[in-house]
Design an enzyme around this catalytic site. Structure first.
Site, mmCIF file in Angstrom:
data_model
loop_
_atom_site.group_PDB
_atom_site.id
_atom_site.type_symbol
_atom_site.label_atom_id
_atom_site.label_comp_id
_atom_site.label_asym_id
_atom_site.label_seq_id
_atom_site.Cartn_x
_atom_site.Cartn_y
_atom_site.Cartn_z
ATOM 1 N N ARG A 57 0.988 -1.254 -0.076
ATOM 2 C CA ARG A 57 -0.050 0.063 0.041
ATOM 3 C C ARG A 57 0.878 1.215 0.060
ATOM 4 O O ARG A 57 2.136 1.011 0.245
ATOM 5 C CB ARG A 57 -0.786 -0.022 1.309
ATOM 6 C CG ARG A 57 -0.307 0.173 2.240
ATOM 7 C CD ARG A 57 -0.962 0.114 3.798
ATOM 8 N NE ARG A 57 -0.607 0.230 4.974
ATOM 9 C CZ ARG A 57 -1.091 0.381 6.223
ATOM 10 N NH1 ARG A 57 -2.345 0.791 5.980
ATOM 11 N NH2 ARG A 57 -0.783 0.212 7.242
ATOM 12 N N CYS A 79 3.611 8.317 -5.457
ATOM 13 C CA CYS A 79 4.578 9.626 -5.421
ATOM 14 C C CYS A 79 3.615 10.755 -5.207
ATOM 15 O O CYS A 79 2.695 10.906 -6.153
ATOM 16 C CB CYS A 79 5.336 9.645 -6.678
ATOM 17 S SG CYS A 79 6.312 11.220 -6.536
ATOM 18 N N GLU A 86 -3.118 6.961 7.013
ATOM 19 C CA GLU A 86 -1.869 7.020 7.534
ATOM 20 C C GLU A 86 -1.035 7.525 6.545
ATOM 21 O O GLU A 86 0.065 6.931 6.157
ATOM 22 C CB GLU A 86 -1.442 5.624 8.071
ATOM 23 C CG GLU A 86 -2.250 5.104 9.264
ATOM 24 C CD GLU A 86 -2.156 3.752 9.850
ATOM 25 O OE1 GLU A 86 -2.183 3.371 10.911
ATOM 26 O OE2 GLU A 86 -1.474 2.996 8.880
ATOM 27 N N CYS A 127 9.944 11.077 -1.915
ATOM 28 C CA CYS A 127 10.325 10.395 -3.220
ATOM 29 C C CYS A 127 11.354 11.187 -4.024
ATOM 30 O O CYS A 127 11.606 12.539 -3.708
ATOM 31 C CB CYS A 127 9.061 10.275 -3.967
ATOM 32 S SG CYS A 127 9.217 9.557 -5.582
ATOM 33 N N CYS A 163 11.877 10.707 -7.606
ATOM 34 C CA CYS A 163 11.713 10.345 -8.999
ATOM 35 C C CYS A 163 12.066 12.024 -9.722
ATOM 36 O O CYS A 163 11.896 12.744 -9.148
ATOM 37 C CB CYS A 163 10.373 9.969 -9.334
ATOM 38 S SG CYS A 163 8.812 11.068 -8.959
ATOM 39 N N GLU A 166 -7.826 4.042 15.339
ATOM 40 C CA GLU A 166 -7.622 2.888 15.395
ATOM 41 C C GLU A 166 -6.773 2.410 16.736
ATOM 42 O O GLU A 166 -6.150 3.254 17.166
ATOM 43 C CB GLU A 166 -6.780 2.262 14.261
ATOM 44 C CG GLU A 166 -7.294 2.512 12.592
ATOM 45 C CD GLU A 166 -6.230 2.172 11.685
ATOM 46 O OE1 GLU A 166 -5.377 1.189 12.085
ATOM 47 O OE2 GLU A 166 -6.467 2.445 10.714
ATOM 48 N N PHE A 186 -3.242 -12.185 11.476
ATOM 49 C CA PHE A 186 -3.520 -12.369 13.165
ATOM 50 C C PHE A 186 -3.382 -10.990 13.891
ATOM 51 O O PHE A 186 -3.141 -11.176 15.041
ATOM 52 C CB PHE A 186 -2.241 -13.272 13.351
ATOM 53 C CG PHE A 186 -2.343 -14.307 12.619
ATOM 54 C CD1 PHE A 186 -3.166 -15.627 13.032
ATOM 55 C CD2 PHE A 186 -1.510 -14.754 11.554
ATOM 56 C CE1 PHE A 186 -3.073 -16.714 12.606
ATOM 57 C CE2 PHE A 186 -1.391 -15.972 11.118
ATOM 58 C CZ PHE A 186 -2.327 -16.972 11.429
ATOM 59 N N HIS A 187 -3.808 -9.828 13.319
ATOM 60 C CA HIS A 187 -3.822 -8.502 13.925
ATOM 61 C C HIS A 187 -5.459 -8.648 14.492
ATOM 62 O O HIS A 187 -6.302 -9.241 13.973
ATOM 63 C CB HIS A 187 -3.900 -7.440 12.950
ATOM 64 C CG HIS A 187 -3.971 -6.195 13.590
ATOM 65 N ND1 HIS A 187 -5.128 -5.681 14.342
ATOM 66 C CD2 HIS A 187 -3.156 -5.154 13.747
ATOM 67 C CE1 HIS A 187 -4.887 -4.420 14.832
ATOM 68 N NE2 HIS A 187 -3.804 -4.169 14.393
#
Length: 700
Positions: free
Chosen positions: A123, A127, A162, A168, A170, A317, A367-368
């Site tokens: 994820r 850029c 997030e 970057c 580039c 969260e 497994f979170h």
């Protein structure tokens, strides 16, 4: 910038809609067949869920090929949630660009400092400077906002997810960086002056000659270039957020907008970001096995509350149990989820949200932990989630309320963080986040409320300001802190402070630069200690140790509160104090052992006339929060696995515990079970928070 009055109007609407604290989490129905969706909604109602975040990673499903949109599944989910009276925090899905964007437009993929391209498969593989990415992100956001602006489930907007502030390298980023520098400095001569390019013959003749700091160099990077690239990467990410925010706001002007921060996260200056959203929100995952996890969490919570001047904020969260961030992910002890959730509310949160609603079966995080684990409703986690939902309904009157005003502040500045941990310093091991936590820990243990402030902020509400390692500070910030002391307040500052200006250029005249006068000292040399090396020191009749760092201090008006007792610097001051104007400045020229640091911090607290919320045994947290009607609530949280008894002191009108089962109060004492909590509603008037109204003591 988000106008505070307009933001408050939007949040008032959200509070009325939810009728209490927000409770829920990320909901990812796209991971499950449709027949599961109705069961999800039924179980959400059973637990008291009233808000879920939807669509965070759904771009590839909503736009399966360029310009072809498929909203049918999301329509059905939104309708189901609306029928159940569950609000939706609808996300723009731009944190996870679809595979077709990476393959049709590989120029949107980010490049690291060594020229390596981040490929599709995780994820955030985009850029932030790419005009192609920005075009497609705006298009999906526009279509989403058009379609759901008037949907009855829509309660607020969640932009991206997030943001990581990835720098970057580039071609598009290099060109963007050059434009940003030209706008910042105006002329290349001004840039050369700021960066000190006369050193090593680095002078630039044109902005077109400037590049990004590369990974592999024959020598050290230019500090000014490196610092500005941090600023640029932060600004470029913020531009992306603002573009999407403005689109959804145009369609839904009355709904609040947020994006989820990651606490004390180095890459992004959340102070700048907070000004452009309606409410601050945080994703927080303290270690389940860390005995100080609650201190780390409180530190993050106080920082988030401070970003918008003490206004309520949101936990977007958190984890019901184990998470997948660490090498070994332990289960959370029974009761820990509840007390950490209540801790957030005590420190100003208007929500308790989790990642995620239903535990995943596949992908990177099966497994979170989740609100509904793999084992379903037969699990302990499910029972604890239901109990937490019940608890939160009893705290509905806290929504929109504020915490008691803090009289102690800790200076926190992201630009200083970027600079102080730079290369080619006397020590490459200075960890600012850890050093701030070292100063925060004694305050938390003593139940002293704390705000986090920027050097430019109005400090008039505080009696004591703590300044850990403020290496970079501009003239205005230095003058503000100096005036704070001169006017009669207390300052506690740690080493390597005041050294450089806002361009990372060393200040003339010797160290500690901007703070020589207020501290009344001169630092002849910096003497970082080698790993494992310590030296004895004496403070207030107690032996201690110095590690990591020693300043070679010469007194210039200050007095020594602690001195080294061995080594080459035996007899040299380690801690000093100076009367400046009507106030007092204490200076830590080393990193002392925890007991010495605690004594120094609490001596400053006492000298400033600051009192705790309540005196408790170690591991028991006391915090106050006012409801929207002004009624005070005393939170008492036992973070230990042992039963404890808390002496309540003078608590008028027999306070009532709002939680179930209520805590046992007898003879002015409250008994809390292991990992237990109580929220006592008090009939108290607003206490006077003006530090000038109180007598100041001596900080010896």
């Amino acid at each position: 910038m988000s106008h505070p009055d307009r933001a408050e109007e939007r949040l008032t609407g959200l509070r009325h809609r939810l009728r209490g604290l927000a409770f829920g989490g990320d909901y990812n129905p796209e991971q499950w067949p449709k027949e599961v969706w109705r069961e999800d909604v039924r179980l959400m109602r059973e637990t008291g869920v009233n808000l879920v975040t939807v669509g965070v990673f759904s771009w590839g499903l909503l736009e399966p090929s360029p310009g072809v949109f498929a909203f049918g599944w999301l329509d059905e989910v939104m309708d189901l949630l609306a029928q159940a009276d569950i609000g939706v925090d609808l996300a723009t899905p731009t944190a996870a660009p679809p595979s077709w964007l990476a393959h049709v437009h590989p120029e949107t993929l980010p490049v690291d400092a060594d020229g390596h391209v981040y490929r599709f498969g995780a994820r955030n593989q985009y850029c932030v400077s790419s005009p192609v990415f920005r075009h497609h992100a705006a298009r999906i956001t526009e279509r989403l906002a058009e379609r759901y602006a008037d949907h009855p489930a829509l309660a607020m907007w969640h932009i991206g997810n997030e943001y990581i502030g990835r720098a970057c390298h580039c071609p598009a980023s290099v060109a963007h960086f050059r434009r940003w520098l030209a706008a910042r400095y105006g002329t290349v001569d001004a840039l050369n002056e700021a960066w000190g390019t006369a050193f090593w013959g680095q002078r630039y003749d044109s902005f077109d000659h400037v590049g990004t700091p590369v990974g592999r160099q024959l020598s050290g990077p230019n500090p000014g270039q490196r610092l500005d690239f941090h600023r640029f990467a932060d600004a470029a990410s913020l531009e992306c957020f603002l573009a999407e925010r403005d689109i959804v706001r145009r369609h839904s002007p009355d709904l609040p907008v947020t994006t989820n921060f990651m606490g004390a996260f180095k890459e992004l200056d959340y102070r700048r970001w907070a000004a452009d959203e309606d409410v601050v929100s945080i994703d927080v995952y303290p270690n389940t096995w860390d005995p100080e996890g609650q201190i780390h969490a409180a530190y993050q919570f106080d920082l988030m509350r401070s970003l918008r001047g003490g206004r309520p904020w949101l936990v977007m969260e958190s984890a019901t149990g184990a998470n997948v961030q660490r090498r070994r992910n332990s289960a959370r002890a029974a009761g820990r989820m509840r007390v950490l959730s209540l801790q957030a509310v005590a420190r100003g949160a208007d929500s308790v949200m989790f990642f995620q609603w239903r535990q995943s079966r596949a992908g990177a995080e099966p497994f979170h932990s989740a609100m509904l684990p793999h084992g379903g409703t037969r699990t302990r986690t499910w029972r604890e989630v239901k109990e937490l939902g019940r608890d939160l309904t009893h705290l509905a009157d806290l929504v929109g309320g504020t915490c008691d005003p803090a009289e102690v502040a800790i200076v926190w500045d992201w630009e200083n963080w970027w600079a102080v941990e730079g290369p080619n310093h006397p020590s490459q091991d200075l960890d600012l986040k850890a050093r701030v936590l070292d100063h925060y820990r004694p305050l938390w243990n003593a139940n002293i409320p704390v705000d986090f402030v920027h050097p430019h902020d109005d400090l008039g509400a505080y009696r004591l300001v703590v300044v850990p390692n403020l290496y970079l500070v501009d003239d205005a910030g230095a003058a503000n802190l100096t005036a704070f002391v001169h006017g009669g307040r207390h300052l506690l500052m740690s080493y390597f402070s005041g050294i450089v200006d806002e361009h990372d250029r060393v200040r003339d005249g010797g160290h500690p630069g901007a703070f020589r006068d207020v501290l009344g000292i001169h630092i002849d040399e910096f003497n970082p200690l080698q790993p494992g090396e310590t030296h004895g020191l004496g403070h207030a009749g107690h032996p201690g140790t110095a590690h990591d760092w020693q300043d070679v201090i010469e007194l210039d008006g200050a007095e020594a509160l602690a001195t080294y007792t061995e080594g080459e610097l035996k007899g040299v001051p380690a801690v000093t104090r100076h009367r400046h104007g009507a106030g007092t400045a204490t200076y830590l020229g080393t990193s002392p052992d925890p007991d010495t640091l605690r004594r120094v911090v609490l001596a400053s607290v006492t000298g400033a006339g600051v009192t705790p919320v309540l005196e408790t045994t170690d591991g028991v947290e006391a915090a106050r929060r006012r409801g929207a009607d002004g009624t005070e609530h005393l939170f008492l949280i036992n973070h230990t696995p042992e039963e404890v008894t808390v002496a309540l002191g003078d608590t008028p009108n027999a306070p009532v515990d709002l939680l179930e089962p209520p805590g046992a109060i007898t003879g002015g004492k409250l008994r809390l079970p292991p990992y237990g909590a109580a929220v006592l509603r008090e009939s108290r008037g607003t206490r006077n928070a003006d530090p000038t109204e109180h007598e100041r003591g001596d900080d010896r």
